[in-house]
Design a protein around this motif. Structure first.
Motif, PDB file in Angstrom:
ATOM      1  N   VAL A  48       0.803  -1.046   0.087  1.00 44.86           N
ATOM      2  CA  VAL A  48       0.186   0.004   0.133  1.00 44.86           C
ATOM      3  C   VAL A  48       0.856   1.308  -0.062  1.00 44.86           C
ATOM      4  O   VAL A  48       0.568   2.242  -0.833  1.00 44.86           O
ATOM      5  CB  VAL A  48      -0.916   0.119   1.200  1.00 44.86           C
ATOM      6  CG1 VAL A  48      -1.679   1.472   1.287  1.00 44.86           C
ATOM      7  CG2 VAL A  48      -1.979  -1.338   1.151  1.00 44.86           C
ATOM      8  N   ALA A  49       1.981   1.461   0.954  1.00 39.98           N
ATOM      9  CA  ALA A  49       2.567   2.638   0.931  1.00 39.98           C
ATOM     10  C   ALA A  49       3.726   2.132   1.821  1.00 39.98           C
ATOM     11  O   ALA A  49       3.894   1.158   2.782  1.00 39.98           O
ATOM     12  CB  ALA A  49       1.786   3.812   1.840  1.00 39.98           C
ATOM     13  N   ALA A  50       4.994   3.027   1.695  1.00 39.31           N
ATOM     14  CA  ALA A  50       6.232   3.025   2.600  1.00 39.31           C
ATOM     15  C   ALA A  50       6.498   4.387   2.844  1.00 39.31           C
ATOM     16  O   ALA A  50       6.412   5.040   2.111  1.00 39.31           O
ATOM     17  CB  ALA A  50       7.210   2.169   1.762  1.00 39.31           C
ATOM     18  N   LYS A  65      -2.714   6.174  -4.527  1.00 35.98           N
ATOM     19  CA  LYS A  65      -2.236   7.623  -4.627  1.00 35.98           C
ATOM     20  C   LYS A  65      -3.359   8.672  -4.805  1.00 35.98           C
ATOM     21  O   LYS A  65      -4.168   8.566  -5.500  1.00 35.98           O
ATOM     22  CB  LYS A  65      -1.278   7.546  -5.821  1.00 35.98           C
ATOM     23  CG  LYS A  65       0.188   7.011  -5.686  1.00 35.98           C
ATOM     24  CD  LYS A  65       0.695   7.082  -7.330  1.00 35.98           C
ATOM     25  CE  LYS A  65       2.275   6.455  -7.110  1.00 35.98           C
ATOM     26  NZ  LYS A  65       2.844   6.371  -8.361  1.00 35.98           N
ATOM     27  N   GLY A  66      -3.071   9.909  -4.107  1.00 38.77           N
ATOM     28  CA  GLY A  66      -3.966  10.805  -4.138  1.00 38.77           C
ATOM     29  C   GLY A  66      -5.045  10.628  -2.988  1.00 38.77           C
ATOM     30  O   GLY A  66      -5.722  11.578  -2.620  1.00 38.77           O
ATOM     31  N   ARG A  67      -5.232   9.531  -2.419  1.00 39.07           N
ATOM     32  CA  ARG A  67      -6.197   9.279  -1.350  1.00 39.07           C
ATOM     33  C   ARG A  67      -5.497   8.823   0.061  1.00 39.07           C
ATOM     34  O   ARG A  67      -6.214   9.207   1.024  1.00 39.07           O
ATOM     35  CB  ARG A  67      -7.244   7.850  -1.795  1.00 39.07           C
ATOM     36  CG  ARG A  67      -7.939   8.419  -3.236  1.00 39.07           C
ATOM     37  CD  ARG A  67      -8.915   7.098  -3.428  1.00 39.07           C
ATOM     38  NE  ARG A  67      -8.270   5.831  -3.261  1.00 39.07           N
ATOM     39  CZ  ARG A  67      -8.526   4.837  -2.574  1.00 39.07           C
ATOM     40  NH1 ARG A  67      -9.330   4.985  -1.911  1.00 39.07           N
ATOM     41  NH2 ARG A  67      -8.138   3.597  -2.837  1.00 39.07           N
ATOM     42  N   PHE A  68      -4.508   8.215   0.014  1.00 36.16           N
ATOM     43  CA  PHE A  68      -3.663   7.793   1.365  1.00 36.16           C
ATOM     44  C   PHE A  68      -2.617   8.482   1.246  1.00 36.16           C
ATOM     45  O   PHE A  68      -1.826   8.892   0.378  1.00 36.16           O
ATOM     46  CB  PHE A  68      -3.334   6.075   1.189  1.00 36.16           C
ATOM     47  CG  PHE A  68      -4.848   5.206   0.994  1.00 36.16           C
ATOM     48  CD1 PHE A  68      -5.923   5.793   1.019  1.00 36.16           C
ATOM     49  CD2 PHE A  68      -4.422   3.953   1.389  1.00 36.16           C
ATOM     50  CE1 PHE A  68      -7.096   4.816   0.939  1.00 36.16           C
ATOM     51  CE2 PHE A  68      -5.378   3.038   1.389  1.00 36.16           C
ATOM     52  CZ  PHE A  68      -6.628   3.417   1.169  1.00 36.16           C
ATOM     53  N   THR A  69      -2.122   8.783   2.571  1.00 37.48           N
ATOM     54  CA  THR A  69      -1.087   9.545   3.027  1.00 37.48           C
ATOM     55  C   THR A  69      -0.329   8.842   4.173  1.00 37.48           C
ATOM     56  O   THR A  69      -0.918   8.569   5.238  1.00 37.48           O
ATOM     57  CB  THR A  69      -1.290  10.933   3.588  1.00 37.48           C
ATOM     58  OG1 THR A  69      -1.873  11.815   2.287  1.00 37.48           O
ATOM     59  CG2 THR A  69       0.022  11.720   3.756  1.00 37.48           C
ATOM     60  N   MET A  83      -6.427   7.553   5.441  1.00 38.47           N
ATOM     61  CA  MET A  83      -7.150   6.918   4.201  1.00 38.47           C
ATOM     62  C   MET A  83      -8.309   7.886   4.141  1.00 38.47           C
ATOM     63  O   MET A  83      -9.255   7.908   4.876  1.00 38.47           O
ATOM     64  CB  MET A  83      -7.370   5.593   4.579  1.00 38.47           C
ATOM     65  CG  MET A  83      -6.277   4.795   4.795  1.00 38.47           C
ATOM     66  SD  MET A  83      -6.602   2.947   4.801  1.00 38.47           S
ATOM     67  CE  MET A  83      -7.851   2.990   6.349  1.00 38.47           C
ATOM     68  N   ASN A  84      -8.261   8.511   2.850  1.00 39.68           N
ATOM     69  CA  ASN A  84      -9.459   9.259   2.488  1.00 39.68           C
ATOM     70  C   ASN A  84     -10.095   8.910   1.336  1.00 39.68           C
ATOM     71  O   ASN A  84      -9.639   7.892   0.553  1.00 39.68           O
ATOM     72  CB  ASN A  84      -8.864  10.719   2.292  1.00 39.68           C
ATOM     73  CG  ASN A  84      -8.413  11.531   3.366  1.00 39.68           C
ATOM     74  OD1 ASN A  84      -8.910  11.124   4.624  1.00 39.68           O
ATOM     75  ND2 ASN A  84      -7.449  12.537   3.276  1.00 39.68           N
ATOM     76  N   SER A  85     -11.394   9.142   1.058  1.00 37.06           N
ATOM     77  CA  SER A  85     -12.170   8.797   0.041  1.00 37.06           C
ATOM     78  C   SER A  85     -12.159   7.261  -0.484  1.00 37.06           C
ATOM     79  O   SER A  85     -11.880   6.658  -1.244  1.00 37.06           O
ATOM     80  CB  SER A  85     -11.572   9.583  -1.429  1.00 37.06           C
ATOM     81  OG  SER A  85     -11.526  10.830  -1.321  1.00 37.06           O
ATOM     82  N   LEU A  86     -12.593   6.729   0.882  1.00 38.36           N
ATOM     83  CA  LEU A  86     -12.365   5.173   0.723  1.00 38.36           C
ATOM     84  C   LEU A  86     -13.365   4.412   0.023  1.00 38.36           C
ATOM     85  O   LEU A  86     -14.579   5.153  -0.224  1.00 38.36           O
ATOM     86  CB  LEU A  86     -12.586   4.503   2.193  1.00 38.36           C
ATOM     87  CG  LEU A  86     -11.280   4.756   3.255  1.00 38.36           C
ATOM     88  CD1 LEU A  86     -11.445   4.671   4.752  1.00 38.36           C
ATOM     89  CD2 LEU A  86     -10.287   3.891   2.800  1.00 38.36           C
ATOM     90  N   LYS A  87     -13.001   3.450  -0.662  1.00 40.23           N
ATOM     91  CA  LYS A  87     -13.870   2.690  -1.673  1.00 40.23           C
ATOM     92  C   LYS A  87     -13.921   1.299  -0.789  1.00 40.23           C
ATOM     93  O   LYS A  87     -13.413   0.712  -0.351  1.00 40.23           O
ATOM     94  CB  LYS A  87     -13.131   2.584  -2.919  1.00 40.23           C
ATOM     95  CG  LYS A  87     -12.794   3.953  -3.604  1.00 40.23           C
ATOM     96  CD  LYS A  87     -12.127   3.793  -4.822  1.00 40.23           C
ATOM     97  CE  LYS A  87     -11.529   5.046  -5.547  1.00 40.23           C
ATOM     98  NZ  LYS A  87     -10.675   4.854  -6.558  1.00 40.23           N
ATOM     99  N   PRO A  88     -15.136   0.591  -1.537  1.00 42.53           N
ATOM    100  CA  PRO A  88     -15.457  -0.799  -1.010  1.00 42.53           C
ATOM    101  C   PRO A  88     -14.020  -1.862  -1.214  1.00 42.53           C
ATOM    102  O   PRO A  88     -13.889  -2.662  -0.418  1.00 42.53           O
ATOM    103  CB  PRO A  88     -16.617  -1.205  -1.746  1.00 42.53           C
ATOM    104  CG  PRO A  88     -17.605  -0.065  -1.941  1.00 42.53           C
ATOM    105  CD  PRO A  88     -16.308   1.260  -2.204  1.00 42.53           C
TER     106      PRO A  88
END
Length: 124
Positions: A48-50, A65-69, A83-88
């Motif tokens: 996911v991210a590092a 990208k663009g949704r998680f930081t 985590m923003n703009s989460l999706k199912p």
């Protein structure tokens, strides 16, 4: 040894936000980078991210990208995943991981320690 404990998972509606935390303890001075991975039911664990522990360089999967930081607080030995703009399709167990062997690669095989995971469920 490094111990990792995740928290912050839960149930959220699509479009909502969650912040995951991963608290590290033990030989935290030896951490080179930390990462977040996730595993959905019946699927492999995915990157996911590092984040580099000292310099703060960050890396993201294209899908987030663009949704998680990802960020870190060195004083608290904690890494976060906002985590923003989460999706199912973000529904999964999220794991944090720590690398203490200065591996530059960010894939799953480049970490020494793993947390127990925290469930994130996004409803549609």
């Amino acid at each position: 040894q490094v111990q990792l404990v995740e928290s912050g998972g839960g149930l959220v509606q699509a479009g909502g936000s969650l912040r995951l935390s991963c608290a590290a303890s033990g030989r935290t001075f030896s951490i080179y980078k930390m990462g977040w991975f996730r595993q959905a039911p019946g699927k492999e664990r995915d990157f996911v991210a590092a984040i580099n522990w000292s310099g703060g360089s960050t890396y993201y999967a294209d899908s987030v990208k663009g949704r998680f930081t990802i960020s870190r607080d060195n004083a608290k030995n904690t890494v976060y995943l906002q985590m923003n703009s989460l999706k199912p399709e973000d529904t999964a167990v999220y794991y944090c991981a720590a690398d203490q062997h200065v591996r530059r690669s960010i894939g799953e095989g480049n970490y020494d320690y793993w947390g127990q995971g925290t469930q994130v469920t996004v409803s549609s």
